[in-house]
Scaffold this motif. Structure first.
Motif, PDB file in Angstrom:
ATOM      1  N   LYS A  83     -21.815  -8.671  40.172  1.00  7.55           N
ATOM      2  CA  LYS A  83     -20.611  -8.345  40.933  1.00  7.55           C
ATOM      3  C   LYS A  83     -19.660  -9.501  40.718  1.00  7.55           C
ATOM      4  CE  LYS A  83     -21.997  -5.171  44.461  1.00  7.55           C
ATOM      5  NZ  LYS A  83     -21.891  -4.799  45.858  1.00  7.55           N
ATOM      6  N   PHE A  84     -18.477  -9.190  40.201  1.00  5.55           N
ATOM      7  CA  PHE A  84     -17.471 -10.206  39.913  1.00  5.55           C
ATOM      8  C   PHE A  84     -16.253  -9.919  40.771  1.00  5.55           C
ATOM      9  CE2 PHE A  84     -13.888 -11.797  37.303  1.00  5.55           C
ATOM     10  CZ  PHE A  84     -14.214 -13.138  37.316  1.00  5.55           C
ATOM     11  N   ILE A  88     -21.495 -10.449  29.194  1.00  7.11           N
ATOM     12  CA  ILE A  88     -22.348 -10.989  28.134  1.00  7.11           C
ATOM     13  C   ILE A  88     -23.053 -12.256  28.608  1.00  7.11           C
ATOM     14  CG2 ILE A  88     -22.322 -12.033  25.837  1.00  7.11           C
ATOM     15  CD1 ILE A  88     -20.100 -10.064  25.142  1.00  7.11           C
ATOM     16  N   GLU A  89     -22.382 -13.047  29.436  1.00  7.62           N
ATOM     17  CA  GLU A  89     -22.957 -14.284  29.965  1.00  7.62           C
ATOM     18  C   GLU A  89     -22.279 -14.579  31.293  1.00  7.62           C
ATOM     19  OE1 GLU A  89     -23.802 -18.887  28.535  1.00  7.62           O
ATOM     20  OE2 GLU A  89     -22.587 -17.583  27.286  1.00  7.62           O
ATOM     21  N   TYR A  90     -23.002 -15.262  32.197  1.00  6.10           N
ATOM     22  CA  TYR A  90     -22.400 -15.648  33.463  1.00  6.10           C
ATOM     23  C   TYR A  90     -22.918 -17.000  33.914  1.00  6.10           C
ATOM     24  CZ  TYR A  90     -26.689 -14.563  36.037  1.00  6.10           C
ATOM     25  OH  TYR A  90     -27.977 -14.563  36.501  1.00  6.10           O
ATOM     26  N   SER A  91     -22.145 -17.652  34.792  1.00 10.59           N
ATOM     27  CA  SER A  91     -22.553 -18.891  35.440  1.00 10.59           C
ATOM     28  C   SER A  91     -22.070 -18.834  36.884  1.00 10.59           C
ATOM     29  CB  SER A  91     -21.958 -20.101  34.742  1.00 10.59           C
ATOM     30  OG  SER A  91     -22.272 -21.285  35.468  1.00 10.59           O
ATOM     31  N   VAL A  92     -23.005 -18.856  37.817  1.00  9.36           N
ATOM     32  CA  VAL A  92     -22.658 -18.784  39.232  1.00  9.36           C
ATOM     33  C   VAL A  92     -22.038 -20.096  39.700  1.00  9.36           C
ATOM     34  CG1 VAL A  92     -23.567 -18.473  41.570  1.00  9.36           C
ATOM     35  CG2 VAL A  92     -24.463 -17.106  39.694  1.00  9.36           C
ATOM     36  N   TRP A 129     -17.801 -18.259  36.513  1.00  7.72           N
ATOM     37  CA  TRP A 129     -17.182 -17.514  35.404  1.00  7.72           C
ATOM     38  C   TRP A 129     -18.158 -16.513  34.809  1.00  7.72           C
ATOM     39  CZ3 TRP A 129     -19.942 -18.054  30.979  1.00  7.72           C
ATOM     40  CH2 TRP A 129     -20.618 -19.252  30.759  1.00  7.72           C
ATOM     41  N   ILE A 130     -17.563 -15.532  34.110  1.00  7.54           N
ATOM     42  CA  ILE A 130     -18.328 -14.577  33.306  1.00  7.54           C
ATOM     43  C   ILE A 130     -17.665 -14.480  31.941  1.00  7.54           C
ATOM     44  CG2 ILE A 130     -19.138 -13.211  35.270  1.00  7.54           C
ATOM     45  CD1 ILE A 130     -17.017 -11.107  34.540  1.00  7.54           C
ATOM     46  N   ARG A 131     -18.424 -14.070  30.957  1.00  4.97           N
ATOM     47  CA  ARG A 131     -17.874 -13.773  29.628  1.00  4.97           C
ATOM     48  C   ARG A 131     -18.036 -12.289  29.381  1.00  4.97           C
ATOM     49  NH1 ARG A 131     -16.199 -17.573  26.330  1.00  4.97           N
ATOM     50  NH2 ARG A 131     -16.882 -19.691  26.668  1.00  4.97           N
ATOM     51  N   GLY A 168     -13.901 -16.550  38.634  1.00  5.44           N
ATOM     52  CA  GLY A 168     -13.876 -15.914  39.942  1.00  5.44           C
ATOM     53  C   GLY A 168     -15.234 -16.025  40.608  1.00  5.44           C
ATOM     54  N   GLU A 169     -15.460 -15.214  41.633  1.00  3.36           N
ATOM     55  CA  GLU A 169     -16.715 -15.219  42.373  1.00  3.36           C
ATOM     56  C   GLU A 169     -17.754 -14.364  41.656  1.00  3.36           C
ATOM     57  OE1 GLU A 169     -18.441 -13.687  46.645  1.00  3.36           O
ATOM     58  OE2 GLU A 169     -16.294 -13.947  46.391  1.00  3.36           O
ATOM     59  N   VAL A 170     -18.882 -14.976  41.310  1.00  7.72           N
ATOM     60  CA  VAL A 170     -19.953 -14.298  40.572  1.00  7.72           C
ATOM     61  C   VAL A 170     -21.162 -14.128  41.492  1.00  7.72           C
ATOM     62  CG1 VAL A 170     -21.465 -14.418  38.562  1.00  7.72           C
ATOM     63  CG2 VAL A 170     -19.165 -15.378  38.439  1.00  7.72           C
TER      64      VAL A 170
END
Length: 94
Positions: free
Chosen positions: A34-35, A44-48, A52-54, A74-76
């Motif tokens: 959920k972004f 494809i990739e995320y970091s909490v 960020w997300i890709r 944003g909020e991941v």
């Protein structure tokens, strides 16, 4: 990398097998994202911790044939898609 028995997905995860943040066991379990409060299926990739997300940038490819990506901040909020199903399945086996 991470303990697959917990209900909390890792801080960072990637779909790219070449990445050090790739974990096939966790991906086979099913991780949803959920972004900014909206469900995303093209991550494809995320970091909490970094927030960020890709995501793939259309059908564009780089010179190695990999999808071009855009980093969105944003909020991941990652979660396991089968968390409820696993608990229901365990109860029915008893």
């Amino acid at each position: 990398m991470a303990d697959t028995q917990t209900d909390t997905p890792p801080d960072r995860l990637s779909l790219d097998p070449r990445s050090e943040h790739y974990d096939e066991a966790l991906l086979s379990r099913g991780v949803g994202i959920k972004f900014n409060g909206q469900e995303k299926t093209n991550v494809i990739e995320y970091s909490v911790s970094e927030g960020w997300i890709r995501v793939a940038a259309g059908k564009s490819r780089d010179r190695f044939g990999q999808p071009m990506t855009i980093k969105l901040k944003g909020e991941v909020a990652p979660y396991y898609e089968d968390a409820g199903a696993a608990q229901d399945g365990d109860a029915s086996e008893e």
